[in-house]
Design a protein around this motif. Sequence first.
Motif, short mmCIF file in Angstrom:
data_model
loop_
_atom_site.label_atom_id
_atom_site.label_comp_id
_atom_site.label_asym_id
_atom_site.label_seq_id
_atom_site.Cartn_x
_atom_site.Cartn_y
_atom_site.Cartn_z
N LEU A 84 58.03 0.44 58.49
CA LEU A 84 57.54 0.37 57.09
C LEU A 84 57.40 1.58 56.35
CD1 LEU A 84 54.38 -1.33 56.00
CD2 LEU A 84 53.30 0.60 58.15
N ALA A 85 56.73 1.23 55.11
CA ALA A 85 57.00 1.75 54.11
C ALA A 85 55.97 2.60 53.89
CB ALA A 85 58.30 1.71 53.00
N LEU A 86 55.38 3.74 53.51
CA LEU A 86 53.78 4.05 52.55
C LEU A 86 54.66 3.06 51.27
CD1 LEU A 86 51.45 4.94 52.60
CD2 LEU A 86 52.68 8.08 52.31
N SER A 87 53.13 3.13 50.76
CA SER A 87 53.24 2.59 49.09
C SER A 87 52.10 3.10 48.79
CB SER A 87 54.39 1.15 48.73
OG SER A 87 54.53 0.98 47.41
N ASN A 88 52.68 2.65 47.20
CA ASN A 88 51.42 1.94 46.14
C ASN A 88 50.45 0.65 45.95
OD1 ASN A 88 52.88 1.06 45.06
ND2 ASN A 88 52.47 2.47 43.29
N GLU A 89 51.14 -0.16 47.43
CA GLU A 89 50.99 -1.66 47.42
C GLU A 89 51.39 -2.27 48.28
OE1 GLU A 89 53.53 -3.96 44.83
OE2 GLU A 89 55.05 -2.96 45.24
N ASN A 90 50.81 -3.36 48.72
CA ASN A 90 50.99 -3.87 50.34
C ASN A 90 51.40 -4.89 49.63
OD1 ASN A 90 49.25 -2.13 51.61
ND2 ASN A 90 46.94 -3.23 50.73
N ARG A 91 53.15 -5.31 50.85
CA ARG A 91 54.12 -6.00 50.28
C ARG A 91 54.61 -6.52 51.76
NH1 ARG A 91 58.15 -4.84 45.51
NH2 ARG A 91 56.40 -5.09 44.33
N GLU A 92 55.28 -7.61 52.14
CA GLU A 92 55.57 -8.10 54.02
C GLU A 92 56.26 -7.94 53.16
OE1 GLU A 92 54.18 -8.44 56.32
OE2 GLU A 92 52.44 -8.57 54.93
N GLY A 93 57.97 -7.78 52.08
CA GLY A 93 59.14 -7.64 51.82
C GLY A 93 59.41 -9.08 53.13
N GLN A 94 61.26 -8.75 53.33
CA GLN A 94 62.00 -9.62 54.20
C GLN A 94 61.73 -9.02 55.43
OE1 GLN A 94 65.77 -9.60 52.80
NE2 GLN A 94 65.36 -8.90 50.18
N LYS A 95 61.60 -10.60 56.60
CA LYS A 95 61.64 -9.95 58.12
C LYS A 95 62.44 -9.22 58.03
CE LYS A 95 57.83 -13.44 58.45
NZ LYS A 95 57.11 -14.06 59.38
N ASN A 96 63.80 -9.73 58.52
CA ASN A 96 65.38 -9.31 58.35
C ASN A 96 66.29 -8.92 57.88
OD1 ASN A 96 64.56 -9.73 61.36
ND2 ASN A 96 65.09 -12.88 60.45
N GLY A 138 63.69 -5.16 50.11
CA GLY A 138 63.31 -5.71 51.19
C GLY A 138 62.87 -5.20 52.54
N TRP A 139 62.11 -3.78 51.84
CA TRP A 139 61.16 -3.70 52.93
C TRP A 139 59.79 -3.78 53.30
CZ3 TRP A 139 62.24 2.49 51.29
CH2 TRP A 139 63.29 2.57 51.56
N LYS A 140 59.37 -3.70 53.86
CA LYS A 140 58.13 -4.08 54.24
C LYS A 140 56.54 -2.73 54.01
CE LYS A 140 54.51 -4.80 57.64
NZ LYS A 140 53.80 -5.31 59.12
N LYS A 141 55.90 -2.41 52.58
CA LYS A 141 54.92 -1.77 52.86
C LYS A 141 53.99 -1.78 52.66
CE LYS A 141 58.63 -1.28 48.74
NZ LYS A 141 58.61 -1.23 47.26
N ARG A 142 53.44 -0.65 52.84
CA ARG A 142 51.44 -0.47 52.66
C ARG A 142 50.94 0.55 52.35
NH1 ARG A 142 51.74 -5.36 54.26
NH2 ARG A 142 51.54 -6.65 56.33
N THR A 143 49.85 0.12 52.15
CA THR A 143 49.22 1.91 50.89
C THR A 143 48.47 2.03 52.67
OG1 THR A 143 46.68 0.35 51.67
CG2 THR A 143 48.26 0.02 49.08
N LEU A 144 48.11 3.84 52.17
CA LEU A 144 47.97 4.37 53.60
C LEU A 144 46.96 3.78 54.50
CD1 LEU A 144 47.82 6.65 55.03
CD2 LEU A 144 46.30 8.19 54.13
N ALA A 145 45.49 3.39 53.54
CA ALA A 145 44.42 2.99 53.63
C ALA A 145 44.85 1.18 54.52
CB ALA A 145 43.12 2.04 52.51
N ALA A 146 45.40 0.79 53.89
CA ALA A 146 45.95 -0.60 54.75
C ALA A 146 46.47 -0.26 56.51
CB ALA A 146 47.03 -1.62 54.29
N ILE A 147 47.55 1.15 56.04
CA ILE A 147 48.12 1.47 57.80
C ILE A 147 46.17 1.82 58.74
CG2 ILE A 147 49.77 3.42 58.42
CD1 ILE A 147 50.92 2.77 56.21
N LEU A 148 45.79 2.37 58.49
CA LEU A 148 44.05 3.06 58.39
C LEU A 148 43.56 1.56 59.33
CD1 LEU A 148 43.37 5.77 56.13
CD2 LEU A 148 44.06 6.50 59.06
#
Length: 398
Positions: A265-277, A288-298
């Motif tokens: 998972l990548a820390l980002s300024n947006e939430n995005r699923e990316g490619q599963k594989n 292709g990265w799965k991305k999450r903001t810090l708030a979403a990860i928390l």
Amino acid sequence: MAAPLRNDKEYGRPVAGSKTETRGRFAGAHISQEVKQLCKIIAQMGEEQPDRTITVTFRRLFERMFLDRYCRRRCWIVGGTVVSIAVITMILIPPPRATPLFFTENVIQVRRETDEVTGLKNTETELIQRPSFTLKEPQLLNSPPPTPSIFTYVEEPPIEHEMKRLMTALSTQGAVCSDVRRIGGLPQGPHGAPRPLGPDGMWYVCFDEEVHIEPGWCIVYSFGIGDDFSFDEKMVEHGCRVFAFDPSMGKEDQNHSAGVMFYNLALSNENREGQKNPPPNNPFDKIGWKKRTLAAILQELGHHKGEIDILKMDIESDEWKCLRHMLSQGTLLRHVRQLDVEYHVIKGTPEALRQYYSIAKWLERQGFRIFHSRRNPYCQECWEMSYINSNLVNLTLN
């Protein structure tokens, strides 16, 4: 001396020059200072609304001013805190309505432009009647413009020597930590490459008593691993639970070792699923990265109601956009006690350097203070920074 009559203008007042009058002035000044301090805390931990008021629930305010101090500071502060809350509550609300405040989701509102207490609102009912007083600083004829919100990016004014200004800011210590420890680091680089200038991948952590890193309870977020888990595993030895994140390694979510959970998972300024594989031959393809903001990860990890003891971030220049987002949302201010980040000062244009500097100053405006910094000897454009969140940690400040 005869007692003043009821119609006398001195009736109900202490005798001028008496000890009672002196004590009254002292008490009034003390209460005024407590009210100002409360408003400052509300401004720091509250959430800014579209109408530029700041709101915070009494539950969070109570936890901040009483429970947190009871657990983390000396006991003599507790008495003063309780008295302060009681006095301020009695001022804001008549006694018959004051008691329920500590047991419901009431919100105190402060208008950003003037730090004026505008009202108390119950999130489940209606706006409670506005108090009959306001807290305002004296208005001067040529008063300066209002201070920008700490949740707003402010571009610092340009100067001739942008790089010098940035380097000075990054090397200026803002907090004093007596017990700074170097954690992690490998003596060899990838594929056994030598490290003649010492280990790389190490980070500096403050272990002062006030920082309160408790074995068995502390939580570490580690963004950017690069196959080097030395920092993460060392923090486990100090009794912490570590959550590691790096999508560039091409690995699935897994329990890396006892105490270290790894996420693709990548820390980002947006939430995005990316490619599963994502293609295994190109894990650096960010599309292709799965991305999450810090708030979403928390939220996803169940830490959104608590605090992160250490957040370590080495994400190859993406730290600038992530910091900008986290500062605007107030996520760092509310949840992160200690921040380790590597700045990548890659772009050397005056505009880019000014933006780097503005983000560094934004951290400072939100209460983050440098207790250690150094230039990475293996990357001259990289600065390894260690911050303490002065809103959550009571360290001595410079």
